[in-house]
Design a protein around this motif. Structure first.
Motif, PDB file in Angstrom:
ATOM      1  N   THR A   1      66.260 -10.487   9.281  1.00 57.74           N
ATOM      2  CA  THR A   1      67.555  -9.226  10.192  1.00 57.74           C
ATOM      3  C   THR A   1      66.752  -9.205  11.922  1.00 57.74           C
ATOM      4  OG1 THR A   1      68.048  -8.456   8.285  1.00 57.74           O
ATOM      5  CG2 THR A   1      68.296  -6.715  10.335  1.00 57.74           C
ATOM      6  N   ILE A   2      65.030  -8.268  11.181  1.00 60.29           N
ATOM      7  CA  ILE A   2      64.807  -8.064  12.804  1.00 60.29           C
ATOM      8  C   ILE A   2      64.483  -9.273  13.439  1.00 60.29           C
ATOM      9  CG2 ILE A   2      62.246  -7.868  13.223  1.00 60.29           C
ATOM     10  CD1 ILE A   2      61.611  -6.710  10.122  1.00 60.29           C
ATOM     11  N   ARG A   3      64.095 -11.125  12.806  1.00 60.08           N
ATOM     12  CA  ARG A   3      64.504 -11.904  13.821  1.00 60.08           C
ATOM     13  C   ARG A   3      65.133 -12.204  14.518  1.00 60.08           C
ATOM     14  NH1 ARG A   3      64.749 -16.887  13.888  1.00 60.08           N
ATOM     15  NH2 ARG A   3      65.262 -16.985  11.332  1.00 60.08           N
ATOM     16  N   LEU A   4      66.264 -11.972  14.002  1.00 55.32           N
ATOM     17  CA  LEU A   4      67.690 -12.329  14.855  1.00 55.32           C
ATOM     18  C   LEU A   4      68.035 -10.944  15.204  1.00 55.32           C
ATOM     19  CD1 LEU A   4      69.155 -13.868  11.568  1.00 55.32           C
ATOM     20  CD2 LEU A   4      68.387 -14.994  13.780  1.00 55.32           C
ATOM     21  N   CYS A   5      67.924 -10.020  15.128  1.00 57.01           N
ATOM     22  CA  CYS A   5      68.131  -8.297  15.789  1.00 57.01           C
ATOM     23  C   CYS A   5      66.974  -8.966  17.281  1.00 57.01           C
ATOM     24  CB  CYS A   5      67.750  -7.471  15.421  1.00 57.01           C
ATOM     25  SG  CYS A   5      68.777  -6.845  14.346  1.00 57.01           S
ATOM     26  N   LEU A   6      65.971  -9.166  17.117  1.00 62.48           N
ATOM     27  CA  LEU A   6      65.305  -9.117  18.788  1.00 62.48           C
ATOM     28  C   LEU A   6      66.053 -10.770  19.257  1.00 62.48           C
ATOM     29  CD1 LEU A   6      61.645  -9.393  17.426  1.00 62.48           C
ATOM     30  CD2 LEU A   6      62.205  -7.066  18.578  1.00 62.48           C
ATOM     31  N   LEU A   7      66.129 -11.825  18.721  1.00 68.73           N
ATOM     32  CA  LEU A   7      66.904 -12.778  19.750  1.00 68.73           C
ATOM     33  C   LEU A   7      68.078 -12.514  19.975  1.00 68.73           C
ATOM     34  CD1 LEU A   7      65.867 -15.542  17.002  1.00 68.73           C
ATOM     35  CD2 LEU A   7      65.390 -15.506  18.738  1.00 68.73           C
ATOM     36  N   SER A   8      69.245 -11.524  18.746  1.00 66.46           N
ATOM     37  CA  SER A   8      70.462 -11.193  19.781  1.00 66.46           C
ATOM     38  C   SER A   8      70.271 -10.698  20.927  1.00 66.46           C
ATOM     39  CB  SER A   8      70.957 -10.659  18.269  1.00 66.46           C
ATOM     40  OG  SER A   8      71.657 -10.988  17.750  1.00 66.46           O
ATOM     41  N   ILE A   9      69.406  -9.375  21.178  1.00 68.66           N
ATOM     42  CA  ILE A   9      68.647  -8.678  22.166  1.00 68.66           C
ATOM     43  C   ILE A   9      68.329  -9.261  23.222  1.00 68.66           C
ATOM     44  CG2 ILE A   9      67.324  -6.595  23.189  1.00 68.66           C
ATOM     45  CD1 ILE A   9      67.989  -5.529  20.365  1.00 68.66           C
ATOM     46  N   PHE A  10      67.583  -9.909  22.923  1.00 72.67           N
ATOM     47  CA  PHE A  10      66.919 -11.080  23.612  1.00 72.67           C
ATOM     48  C   PHE A  10      68.030 -11.954  24.891  1.00 72.67           C
ATOM     49  CE2 PHE A  10      62.348 -11.166  22.007  1.00 72.67           C
ATOM     50  CZ  PHE A  10      62.415 -10.065  22.019  1.00 72.67           C
ATOM     51  N   LEU A  11      69.230 -12.384  24.106  1.00 75.46           N
ATOM     52  CA  LEU A  11      69.708 -13.090  24.030  1.00 75.46           C
ATOM     53  C   LEU A  11      71.079 -12.505  25.234  1.00 75.46           C
ATOM     54  CD1 LEU A  11      72.412 -15.765  22.184  1.00 75.46           C
ATOM     55  CD2 LEU A  11      73.733 -14.427  23.910  1.00 75.46           C
ATOM     56  N   LEU A  12      71.282 -11.303  24.879  1.00 71.79           N
ATOM     57  CA  LEU A  12      72.303  -9.969  25.259  1.00 71.79           C
ATOM     58  C   LEU A  12      71.155  -9.872  27.037  1.00 71.79           C
ATOM     59  CD1 LEU A  12      73.783  -8.308  22.676  1.00 71.79           C
ATOM     60  CD2 LEU A  12      74.734  -9.924  24.212  1.00 71.79           C
ATOM     61  N   SER A  13      70.302  -9.866  26.812  1.00 72.88           N
ATOM     62  CA  SER A  13      69.684  -9.272  28.058  1.00 72.88           C
ATOM     63  C   SER A  13      69.496 -10.371  29.283  1.00 72.88           C
ATOM     64  CB  SER A  13      68.027  -8.891  27.633  1.00 72.88           C
ATOM     65  OG  SER A  13      67.460 -10.259  27.330  1.00 72.88           O
ATOM     66  N   ALA A  14      69.698 -11.998  28.272  1.00 75.37           N
ATOM     67  CA  ALA A  14      69.561 -12.653  29.200  1.00 75.37           C
ATOM     68  C   ALA A  14      70.456 -12.845  30.261  1.00 75.37           C
ATOM     69  CB  ALA A  14      69.247 -13.722  28.409  1.00 75.37           C
ATOM     70  N   VAL A  15      71.776 -12.726  29.191  1.00 72.57           N
ATOM     71  CA  VAL A  15      73.625 -12.569  29.982  1.00 72.57           C
ATOM     72  C   VAL A  15      73.109 -11.527  30.811  1.00 72.57           C
ATOM     73  CG1 VAL A  15      75.310 -12.645  29.476  1.00 72.57           C
ATOM     74  CG2 VAL A  15      74.060 -13.696  28.180  1.00 72.57           C
ATOM     75  N   GLY A  16      72.835 -10.329  30.597  1.00 74.98           N
ATOM     76  CA  GLY A  16      72.926  -9.661  32.317  1.00 74.98           C
ATOM     77  C   GLY A  16      72.450  -9.781  33.019  1.00 74.98           C
ATOM     78  N   ARG A  17      71.112 -10.314  32.565  1.00 74.67           N
ATOM     79  CA  ARG A  17      69.767  -9.998  33.988  1.00 74.67           C
ATOM     80  C   ARG A  17      70.835 -10.919  34.642  1.00 74.67           C
ATOM     81  NH1 ARG A  17      66.048 -12.323  36.174  1.00 74.67           N
ATOM     82  NH2 ARG A  17      63.921 -10.673  37.309  1.00 74.67           N
ATOM     83  N   THR A  18      70.693 -12.027  34.483  1.00 73.56           N
ATOM     84  CA  THR A  18      71.273 -13.222  34.890  1.00 73.56           C
ATOM     85  C   THR A  18      72.692 -13.165  35.934  1.00 73.56           C
ATOM     86  OG1 THR A  18      70.782 -15.115  33.672  1.00 73.56           O
ATOM     87  CG2 THR A  18      72.214 -16.148  35.108  1.00 73.56           C
ATOM     88  N   THR A  19      73.394 -12.362  35.444  1.00 71.20           N
ATOM     89  CA  THR A  19      74.837 -11.251  35.779  1.00 71.20           C
ATOM     90  C   THR A  19      74.154 -10.513  37.153  1.00 71.20           C
ATOM     91  OG1 THR A  19      75.620 -11.826  34.405  1.00 71.20           O
ATOM     92  CG2 THR A  19      76.837 -10.920  35.860  1.00 71.20           C
ATOM     93  N   MET A  20      73.765 -10.052  36.675  1.00 73.16           N
ATOM     94  CA  MET A  20      73.272  -9.276  37.807  1.00 73.16           C
ATOM     95  C   MET A  20      72.719  -9.980  38.645  1.00 73.16           C
ATOM     96  SD  MET A  20      71.260  -6.220  35.558  1.00 73.16           S
ATOM     97  CE  MET A  20      72.207  -5.467  34.223  1.00 73.16           C
ATOM     98  N   VAL A  21      71.669 -11.022  38.494  1.00 73.54           N
ATOM     99  CA  VAL A  21      70.919 -12.059  39.946  1.00 73.54           C
ATOM    100  C   VAL A  21      72.007 -12.334  40.382  1.00 73.54           C
ATOM    101  CG1 VAL A  21      69.145 -13.559  40.318  1.00 73.54           C
ATOM    102  CG2 VAL A  21      68.686 -12.428  38.706  1.00 73.54           C
ATOM    103  N   GLY A  22      73.153 -12.813  40.035  1.00 72.43           N
ATOM    104  CA  GLY A  22      74.209 -13.874  40.839  1.00 72.43           C
ATOM    105  C   GLY A  22      74.885 -12.246  41.362  1.00 72.43           C
TER     106      GLY A  22
END
Length: 249
Positions: A169-190
């Motif tokens: 659960t810890i590992r997958l929560c971290l991966l989920s947050i990193f995935l969402l942050s990647a989407v958010g960051r890329t959208t903002m940069v765009g």
């Protein structure tokens, strides 16, 4: 970029960091940002965009078939504070990239060293989960780091590994947050007009390697204890961070 020679070591670093993140739940951004910057392969702003793209692929492949183990509530609480902070980090990166590049690299090196030390602290799990405010506060700090370096890991890793959750659960929560942050960051940069064709090409070339090494990490993790993995990650991050600090003093 006209010179494609940096692409080969860049992909090798991405592949290694992807495997490490898949088996530990963290470290992709720290390893890639630190190593690529140390060897002056591409600028920090460029690398951070590519890291966001490959983090998304890594998270998507790693989460496939495992989403039931994610603590959705705490992931959403963390991300609600993280996204505004990402924008703040991007604005700071834009300001520092033009006039304070050496200071930016020094700050990156110090951050990576601090992250390595946090990994080795090995905090004892708490009796009950942290408050929602703690998850939001950690998300805000992680968001600032994600905006600056596409490297949200350290505060989140420390907080989640203190929770009385199962390791998956810890590992997958971290991966989920990193995935969402990647989407958010890329959208903002765009939205800022910061995405270039070179960035997209680098990202596209790295995607098959990321998918492959994520699959390898899921199916063939190293036969070593979690403590050994932590020590290996610690020493690697300390070496990368120290080299950046020495280089820019």
């Amino acid at each position: 970029m006209n010179d494609l020679l940096p692409l080969i070591p860049f992909i090798a670093i991405i592949a290694f960091a992807t495997y490490v993140q898949t088996v530990t739940g963290f470290a992709l951004g720290m390893i890639v940002m630190g190593a690529v910057t140390t060897f002056d392969l591409v600028p920090i702003a460029f690398t951070s965009v590519v890291v966001s793209a490959v983090t998304f692929i890594n998270g998507a492949v790693a989460l496939k078939g495992n989403f039931d183990a994610v603590d959705t509530k705490r992931v959403l609480i963390t991300c609600s504070a993280m996204f505004p902070a990402i924008m703040g980090g991007l604005l700071l990166l834009d300001y520092m990239s033009s006039d304070f590049n050496s200071l930016l690299q020094l700050l990156l090196g110090i951050t990576i060293i601090a992250a390595g030390l946090m990994i080795m602290l090995k905090p004892e799990p708490m009796a009950k989960p942290s408050s929602n405010l703690m998850f939001a506060g950690s998300g805000a700090v992680a968001g600032l780091m994600a905006g600056l370096f596409s490297m949200a890991g350290p505060p989140l890793v420390y907080l989640f590994y203190r929770q009385p959750f199962e390791l998956i659960t810890i590992r997958l929560c971290l991966l989920s947050i990193f995935l969402l942050s990647a989407v958010g960051r890329t959208t903002m940069v765009g939205a800022q007009g910061g995405l270039t064709l070179d960035m997209l090409i680098f990202s596209a070339v790295c995607i098959p390697m990321v998918a492959l090494f994520t699959w390898i990490g899921k199916n063939y993790p190293p036969r070593v204890s979690p403590n050994t993995l932590r020590r290996m990650a610690f020493f690697l991050l300390i070496i990368i961070g120290a080299s950046l600090v020495v280089k820019n003093i």
